[in-house]
Design a protein around this motif. Sequence first.
Motif, short mmCIF file in Angstrom:
data_model
loop_
_atom_site.label_atom_id
_atom_site.label_comp_id
_atom_site.label_asym_id
_atom_site.label_seq_id
_atom_site.Cartn_x
_atom_site.Cartn_y
_atom_site.Cartn_z
N LEU A 19 0.84 -1.20 0.00
CA LEU A 19 0.00 0.00 0.00
C LEU A 19 0.87 1.25 0.00
O LEU A 19 0.61 2.20 -0.74
N TYR A 20 1.91 1.26 0.82
CA TYR A 20 2.82 2.40 0.89
C TYR A 20 3.47 2.66 -0.46
O TYR A 20 3.47 3.79 -0.96
N LEU A 21 4.01 1.64 -1.08
CA LEU A 21 4.70 1.80 -2.36
C LEU A 21 3.75 2.21 -3.48
O LEU A 21 4.13 2.97 -4.37
N GLU A 22 2.51 1.73 -3.44
CA GLU A 22 1.53 2.08 -4.46
C GLU A 22 0.94 3.47 -4.25
O GLU A 22 0.50 4.11 -5.21
N SER A 23 0.92 3.94 -3.02
CA SER A 23 0.23 5.19 -2.70
C SER A 23 1.09 6.44 -2.83
O SER A 23 0.55 7.54 -2.98
N PHE A 56 -6.95 -5.31 8.20
CA PHE A 56 -6.12 -4.21 7.74
C PHE A 56 -6.88 -3.33 6.76
O PHE A 56 -7.48 -3.81 5.80
N ALA A 57 -6.88 -2.01 7.00
CA ALA A 57 -7.57 -1.07 6.12
C ALA A 57 -6.66 0.06 5.66
O ALA A 57 -7.02 0.79 4.73
N GLY A 58 -5.50 0.23 6.29
CA GLY A 58 -4.62 1.31 5.90
C GLY A 58 -3.46 1.47 6.86
O GLY A 58 -3.25 0.64 7.74
N LEU A 59 -2.72 2.55 6.66
CA LEU A 59 -1.56 2.83 7.50
C LEU A 59 -1.42 4.32 7.71
O LEU A 59 -1.91 5.13 6.93
N PRO A 78 -7.13 0.89 -1.43
CA PRO A 78 -7.97 1.42 -2.52
C PRO A 78 -9.42 0.94 -2.47
O PRO A 78 -10.33 1.73 -2.70
N SER A 79 -9.64 -0.31 -2.12
CA SER A 79 -11.01 -0.83 -2.07
C SER A 79 -11.83 -0.24 -0.92
O SER A 79 -13.05 -0.35 -0.90
N ARG A 80 -11.16 0.40 0.04
CA ARG A 80 -11.83 0.97 1.21
C ARG A 80 -12.02 2.48 1.10
O ARG A 80 -12.67 3.09 1.94
N ARG A 81 -11.42 3.12 0.10
CA ARG A 81 -11.53 4.56 -0.03
C ARG A 81 -12.97 4.96 -0.33
O ARG A 81 -13.68 4.25 -1.03
N GLY A 82 -13.39 6.07 0.24
CA GLY A 82 -14.75 6.55 0.05
C GLY A 82 -15.76 5.91 0.98
O GLY A 82 -16.95 6.20 0.89
#
Length: 177
Positions: A19-23, A56-59, A78-82
Amino acid sequence: MSVTLISPLPEYMERARRLYLESFPPEERRPWEQIASPCDGAGPQLRMIADSAGEFAGLITTWRFPAFVYVEHFAIEPSRRGTGIGGEAISLLISRERLPVVLEVERPDAQIPTTERRIRFYARNGFKILPFNYIQPPYAPGLPEVPLMLMSTLPSLDPYAVNCKLHSEVYGAKRFN
């Protein structure tokens, strides 16, 4: 929905790393090892964001200074955004801290709609733009400086003092805008 900020769990470290590397683009991130295992304890503190089921939902990574808490990185799967998880997580962080919370955000760019959405997200969650021409120093040689803005939950926070603290402690920069 209810979220918690938890210490890093080994079973979620690979998801957090991805997630870190993609974000974050290379110029806005430090080596993952410095986040996953800070050497001296002075580095960023990694917390994972877990949903009500403990998934896990984020960092979020933070630095604690005497005058404020700095959010270096904040990302939601990404699937949890919004879904409201991000707002809950940042509200939880703000409510737990006894200090103002500061973060960097991209300058608004009409060609990149996510920049304006991020600013509105943080504004909805109590942040105000600090009036200062902020430049993020490079994380490593060969990477560019990044023109950003500072936002804080305390609009009267001295942006020059924040700039100096971030540049010296977070980025190890020798000069301060």
